[in-house]
Enzyme design. Sequence first.
Site, short mmCIF file in Angstrom:
data_model
loop_
_atom_site.label_atom_id
_atom_site.label_comp_id
_atom_site.label_asym_id
_atom_site.label_seq_id
_atom_site.Cartn_x
_atom_site.Cartn_y
_atom_site.Cartn_z
N SER A 179 0.80 -1.22 0.00
CA SER A 179 0.00 0.00 0.00
C SER A 179 0.83 1.27 0.00
CB SER A 179 -0.87 -0.01 1.26
OG SER A 179 -1.41 1.25 1.50
N GLU A 189 0.25 3.61 1.76
CA GLU A 189 0.33 4.04 3.16
C GLU A 189 1.68 3.70 3.79
OE1 GLU A 189 -1.56 5.90 5.20
OE2 GLU A 189 -3.15 6.29 3.78
N TYR A 244 -2.51 0.84 10.09
CA TYR A 244 -2.65 0.16 8.80
C TYR A 244 -1.31 0.20 8.04
CZ TYR A 244 -3.96 -0.74 3.97
OH TYR A 244 -4.00 -1.26 2.70
N HIS A 252 -7.29 2.88 -5.22
CA HIS A 252 -7.92 2.43 -6.48
C HIS A 252 -9.39 2.19 -6.18
CE1 HIS A 252 -5.90 -0.77 -4.33
NE2 HIS A 252 -6.82 -1.63 -4.75
N ARG A 311 -16.33 6.45 -2.60
CA ARG A 311 -17.67 5.87 -2.75
C ARG A 311 -18.67 6.58 -1.85
NH1 ARG A 311 -20.39 1.07 -3.94
NH2 ARG A 311 -22.26 1.86 -4.98
N ARG A 323 -4.74 12.51 -2.87
CA ARG A 323 -4.56 11.09 -3.15
C ARG A 323 -4.42 10.90 -4.66
NH1 ARG A 323 -3.84 11.07 1.38
NH2 ARG A 323 -4.62 9.74 3.08
#
Length: 317
Positions: free
Chosen positions: A123, A125, A147, A176, A188, A214
């Site tokens: 990721s 991140e 995370y 994504h 979303r 992002r």
Amino acid sequence: MPRALITGVSGQTGSYLAENLLARGWEVHGVQREDTRDPIVPAPVTVHQADLADFPATAAVVAAVAPDTLFNLAALSSVAASWQKPIETALLNGAAVANLLDAVSALPPADSGALRGFVQASSAELFGAADESPQTESTPIRPVNPYGASKAYGHALVGAYRAAGLRASSVILYNHESPRRPEAFVTRKITAGVARITRGEQDELVLGNLDARRDWGWAPDYAEALALVGDSDFASDYIVATGESHTIRDFVAAAFSAAGIDEWEHLVRVDPAFVRPVDATELRGDSSRLRNALGWSPTKGFAEVVAAMVSHDLGQS
Ligand code: GDP
């Protein structure tokens, strides 16, 4: 026909990856936690049920399937939720990777004689507090949340198994999105919210930090990247990103505009409850290595991703 085992097959990217590999002629197996088959999983996939935190049960699935390539997409995938569940995050996104790498390493050689492969969904991140943008595979790893820290461990471990001889790649996926994204993710939440506002079912969008940037791509393109890497004899670390970043505010504006609403400021409210204690400020990736080595490129840019999601949520596609 190569055989794949996908963990997290009932998630957004896992389901697209299953479709992609089936179209390439692979035999596809998947692991999911729930004991009822998720309708998102394509019919030809053989589904095995195991909780990735149950290490012996998961290792038994790996031994039974004996995949040519294991794609590890199972994870506790929400950064926000990782603050509420740091130990579960460490277990599923970290220790479970060790269990899977160990299980793949224990398999006998494949009939084809080819090295068994492992593809880790890593990721952006990893780079949470990056002081350079875009990030590359050499950018220092500096996670800013549980995370990211758990993914950093998985990423490092994949590198260690690769050095020890496994065909193990770490695919560093930037954000994504698609209509299969749950509303726990901001894109979303925005597109589904805009659609409900358009239909008069919701009054406003309540969001957190609108200034974070992002690098948003189209999830099926990222599934294609995972498939290309899994199909390749050469293991490495690969960034998958569009190379463009936009703010959350840009996404909101583009989503309202795609729904035909130009005046949207009065429809958005910031609630500190959605603002994170620490937020990666700009995640933007340089995917040159993947583009040059395997010929990958994204098929949809920012505006097209937003438009596709809004159109789906408005019931137009
Ligand atoms: P992430 O990048 O994997 O954490 O994906 P998210 O979609 O969850 O978050 C992307 C960015 O949107 C982060 O910088 C969040 O702080 C920001 N954001 C702003 N408002 C919201 C919100 O209401 N929900 C979520 N999930 N993120 C938000």
